[in-house]
Design a protein around this motif. Sequence first.
Motif, PDB file in Angstrom:
ATOM      1  N   LYS A  61       0.959  -1.106  -0.001  1.00  0.00           N
ATOM      2  CA  LYS A  61       0.035  -0.178  -0.267  1.00  0.00           C
ATOM      3  C   LYS A  61       0.965   1.276   0.084  1.00  0.00           C
ATOM      4  O   LYS A  61       0.197   2.277  -0.116  1.00  0.00           O
ATOM      5  CB  LYS A  61      -0.914  -0.184   1.369  1.00  0.00           C
ATOM      6  CG  LYS A  61      -1.679  -1.055   1.850  1.00  0.00           C
ATOM      7  CD  LYS A  61      -2.635  -0.718   2.892  1.00  0.00           C
ATOM      8  CE  LYS A  61      -3.089  -2.368   2.499  1.00  0.00           C
ATOM      9  NZ  LYS A  61      -4.190  -2.873   4.314  1.00  0.00           N
ATOM     10  N   GLY A  62       2.280   0.967   0.388  1.00  0.00           N
ATOM     11  CA  GLY A  62       3.160   2.309   0.949  1.00  0.00           C
ATOM     12  C   GLY A  62       2.661   2.875  -0.440  1.00  0.00           C
ATOM     13  O   GLY A  62       3.257   4.514  -0.491  1.00  0.00           O
ATOM     14  N   ALA A  63       3.211   2.623  -1.703  1.00  0.00           N
ATOM     15  CA  ALA A  63       3.107   3.170  -2.992  1.00  0.00           C
ATOM     16  C   ALA A  63       1.975   4.790  -3.448  1.00  0.00           C
ATOM     17  O   ALA A  63       2.500   4.349  -4.151  1.00  0.00           O
ATOM     18  CB  ALA A  63       4.334   2.732  -4.285  1.00  0.00           C
ATOM     19  N   SER A  99       4.074  -8.384   1.267  1.00  0.00           N
ATOM     20  CA  SER A  99       4.288  -8.394   2.365  1.00  0.00           C
ATOM     21  C   SER A  99       5.267  -8.672   2.727  1.00  0.00           C
ATOM     22  O   SER A  99       5.786  -9.782   3.159  1.00  0.00           O
ATOM     23  CB  SER A  99       2.693  -8.493   3.155  1.00  0.00           C
ATOM     24  OG  SER A  99       2.986  -8.003   4.504  1.00  0.00           O
ATOM     25  N   SER A 100       6.643  -7.656   3.687  1.00  0.00           N
ATOM     26  CA  SER A 100       7.731  -8.766   4.505  1.00  0.00           C
ATOM     27  C   SER A 100       7.119  -8.000   5.866  1.00  0.00           C
ATOM     28  O   SER A 100       7.994  -7.936   7.028  1.00  0.00           O
ATOM     29  CB  SER A 100       8.554  -8.427   3.621  1.00  0.00           C
ATOM     30  OG  SER A 100       8.926  -7.286   3.543  1.00  0.00           O
ATOM     31  N   TYR A 101       6.345  -7.356   6.364  1.00  0.00           N
ATOM     32  CA  TYR A 101       5.897  -6.454   7.795  1.00  0.00           C
ATOM     33  C   TYR A 101       5.244  -6.977   8.563  1.00  0.00           C
ATOM     34  O   TYR A 101       5.439  -7.068   9.847  1.00  0.00           O
ATOM     35  CB  TYR A 101       6.319  -4.871   7.283  1.00  0.00           C
ATOM     36  CG  TYR A 101       7.556  -4.395   6.627  1.00  0.00           C
ATOM     37  CD1 TYR A 101       7.909  -4.233   7.428  1.00  0.00           C
ATOM     38  CD2 TYR A 101       7.944  -4.524   5.820  1.00  0.00           C
ATOM     39  CE1 TYR A 101       9.330  -3.092   7.193  1.00  0.00           C
ATOM     40  CE2 TYR A 101       8.832  -3.540   4.808  1.00  0.00           C
ATOM     41  CZ  TYR A 101       9.559  -3.696   5.686  1.00  0.00           C
ATOM     42  OH  TYR A 101      11.001  -2.914   5.378  1.00  0.00           O
ATOM     43  N   VAL A 121       8.451 -12.663   2.281  1.00  0.00           N
ATOM     44  CA  VAL A 121       7.795 -12.102   1.049  1.00  0.00           C
ATOM     45  C   VAL A 121       6.085 -12.911   0.786  1.00  0.00           C
ATOM     46  O   VAL A 121       6.370 -14.184   0.488  1.00  0.00           O
ATOM     47  CB  VAL A 121       8.067 -11.997  -0.207  1.00  0.00           C
ATOM     48  CG1 VAL A 121       7.283 -10.879  -0.925  1.00  0.00           C
ATOM     49  CG2 VAL A 121       9.271 -10.810   0.222  1.00  0.00           C
ATOM     50  N   ARG A 122       4.801 -12.213   0.633  1.00  0.00           N
ATOM     51  CA  ARG A 122       3.693 -12.754   0.728  1.00  0.00           C
ATOM     52  C   ARG A 122       3.456 -12.340  -0.677  1.00  0.00           C
ATOM     53  O   ARG A 122       2.794 -10.678  -0.391  1.00  0.00           O
ATOM     54  CB  ARG A 122       2.982 -13.114   1.690  1.00  0.00           C
ATOM     55  CG  ARG A 122       3.454 -13.822   3.431  1.00  0.00           C
ATOM     56  CD  ARG A 122       2.359 -13.931   3.750  1.00  0.00           C
ATOM     57  NE  ARG A 122       1.454 -12.498   4.256  1.00  0.00           N
ATOM     58  CZ  ARG A 122       0.299 -12.200   4.730  1.00  0.00           C
ATOM     59  NH1 ARG A 122      -0.482 -12.905   4.625  1.00  0.00           N
ATOM     60  NH2 ARG A 122       0.444 -11.350   5.089  1.00  0.00           N
ATOM     61  N   ILE A 123       2.318 -12.379  -1.467  1.00  0.00           N
ATOM     62  CA  ILE A 123       1.678 -11.939  -2.196  1.00  0.00           C
ATOM     63  C   ILE A 123       0.518 -11.849  -1.535  1.00  0.00           C
ATOM     64  O   ILE A 123      -0.158 -12.948  -1.564  1.00  0.00           O
ATOM     65  CB  ILE A 123       1.782 -13.030  -4.089  1.00  0.00           C
ATOM     66  CG1 ILE A 123       2.796 -12.640  -4.333  1.00  0.00           C
ATOM     67  CG2 ILE A 123       1.006 -11.811  -5.009  1.00  0.00           C
ATOM     68  CD1 ILE A 123       3.607 -13.532  -5.537  1.00  0.00           C
ATOM     69  N   LEU A 124       0.313 -10.892  -1.548  1.00  0.00           N
ATOM     70  CA  LEU A 124      -1.061 -10.687  -1.164  1.00  0.00           C
ATOM     71  C   LEU A 124      -1.995  -9.949  -2.643  1.00  0.00           C
ATOM     72  O   LEU A 124      -3.527 -10.520  -2.302  1.00  0.00           O
ATOM     73  CB  LEU A 124      -1.627  -9.441  -0.570  1.00  0.00           C
ATOM     74  CG  LEU A 124      -0.461  -9.715   0.932  1.00  0.00           C
ATOM     75  CD1 LEU A 124       0.011  -8.208   1.495  1.00  0.00           C
ATOM     76  CD2 LEU A 124      -0.877 -10.599   1.334  1.00  0.00           C
ATOM     77  N   LYS A 125      -1.908  -9.730  -3.121  1.00  0.00           N
ATOM     78  CA  LYS A 125      -2.957  -9.301  -4.831  1.00  0.00           C
ATOM     79  C   LYS A 125      -1.315  -9.267  -5.825  1.00  0.00           C
ATOM     80  O   LYS A 125      -0.212  -8.565  -5.437  1.00  0.00           O
ATOM     81  CB  LYS A 125      -2.729  -7.828  -4.404  1.00  0.00           C
ATOM     82  CG  LYS A 125      -3.926  -7.407  -6.305  1.00  0.00           C
ATOM     83  CD  LYS A 125      -4.234  -5.828  -6.703  1.00  0.00           C
ATOM     84  CE  LYS A 125      -4.499  -5.815  -8.064  1.00  0.00           C
ATOM     85  NZ  LYS A 125      -3.575  -5.982  -8.678  1.00  0.00           N
ATOM     86  N   ASP A 126      -1.361 -10.570  -6.921  1.00  0.00           N
ATOM     87  CA  ASP A 126      -0.965  -9.995  -8.257  1.00  0.00           C
ATOM     88  C   ASP A 126      -1.430  -8.838  -8.970  1.00  0.00           C
ATOM     89  O   ASP A 126      -2.422  -8.640  -9.051  1.00  0.00           O
ATOM     90  CB  ASP A 126      -0.785 -12.016  -8.715  1.00  0.00           C
ATOM     91  CG  ASP A 126       0.880 -11.642  -9.508  1.00  0.00           C
ATOM     92  OD1 ASP A 126       1.017 -10.811  -9.544  1.00  0.00           O
ATOM     93  OD2 ASP A 126       0.743 -13.157  -9.849  1.00  0.00           O
ATOM     94  N   LEU A 127      -0.266  -9.100 -10.031  1.00  0.00           N
ATOM     95  CA  LEU A 127      -0.756  -7.852 -10.789  1.00  0.00           C
ATOM     96  C   LEU A 127      -1.896  -9.013 -12.364  1.00  0.00           C
ATOM     97  O   LEU A 127      -2.243  -9.644 -12.502  1.00  0.00           O
ATOM     98  CB  LEU A 127       0.774  -8.171 -12.303  1.00  0.00           C
ATOM     99  CG  LEU A 127       2.418  -7.797 -11.695  1.00  0.00           C
ATOM    100  CD1 LEU A 127       2.864  -7.425 -12.638  1.00  0.00           C
ATOM    101  CD2 LEU A 127       1.484  -5.836 -10.935  1.00  0.00           C
ATOM    102  N   ASP A 128      -2.665  -7.366 -12.385  1.00  0.00           N
ATOM    103  CA  ASP A 128      -3.767  -8.114 -13.483  1.00  0.00           C
ATOM    104  C   ASP A 128      -3.373  -7.876 -14.767  1.00  0.00           C
ATOM    105  O   ASP A 128      -4.201  -8.278 -15.683  1.00  0.00           O
ATOM    106  CB  ASP A 128      -4.755  -6.643 -12.933  1.00  0.00           C
ATOM    107  CG  ASP A 128      -5.463  -6.549 -11.948  1.00  0.00           C
ATOM    108  OD1 ASP A 128      -5.341  -8.042 -11.271  1.00  0.00           O
ATOM    109  OD2 ASP A 128      -6.167  -5.591 -11.644  1.00  0.00           O
ATOM    110  N   THR A 129      -2.112  -7.360 -14.736  1.00  0.00           N
ATOM    111  CA  THR A 129      -1.559  -7.489 -16.260  1.00  0.00           C
ATOM    112  C   THR A 129      -0.459  -7.915 -17.086  1.00  0.00           C
ATOM    113  O   THR A 129       0.504  -8.056 -15.807  1.00  0.00           O
ATOM    114  CB  THR A 129      -1.476  -5.764 -16.428  1.00  0.00           C
ATOM    115  OG1 THR A 129      -2.069  -4.457 -16.296  1.00  0.00           O
ATOM    116  CG2 THR A 129      -0.525  -5.298 -17.526  1.00  0.00           C
TER     117      THR A 129
END
Length: 183
Positions: free
Chosen positions: A47-49, A72-74, A84-92
């Motif tokens: 979410k940070g960016a 996320s890794s925090y 690292v966990r993928i919480l949402k992957d790219l749609d593109t």
Amino acid sequence: MDSSDLPGDLAKMLVSEEQIRARLAEMARQIEADYEGKDLLLVGVLKGAVMVMADLARELKRHIDMDWMAVSSYGTSTQSSGVVRILKDLDTEIAGRNVLIVEDIIDSGLTLSWLLENFASRGPASVEVCALLRKPDAAKVHIDVKYAGFEIPNDFVVGYGLDYAEKYRNLRGVGVLAPHVYE
């Protein structure tokens, strides 16, 4: 939200909103020159960016595509776990595309290193990194950052998208969180 809205929460301000906007404008001009005549996909790391990506995208004077990835890794910690966990992957689909990963901050580099390897396996034409903040003293791995905003000390910072336990993201600049808040 301004630092004056947070009495006692910040040890000091590091980067003002005005400094951020000026630096993003400079970075946008360089990105435009480097990608002239090429397609460009900005990938923001949630979410940070969010703030960096929105302001950078609005500053660019060219067409771009945008997508988001959440990793996320925090958790609620002040230090990266390195897992690292993928919480949402790219749609593109990024195969054959010029990808610019937009990050709020690079500290240990572990999460971004993992993300760069993940993206490389997807066959893009190119992958580069744009980060508003970088903590050189916190680096555990070397990351080539083509567009870097500011180098900052190895303090726990919040604001402009950066959080502690989901708070402080809407602070207009970047400040050092006072230790009493998270200890």
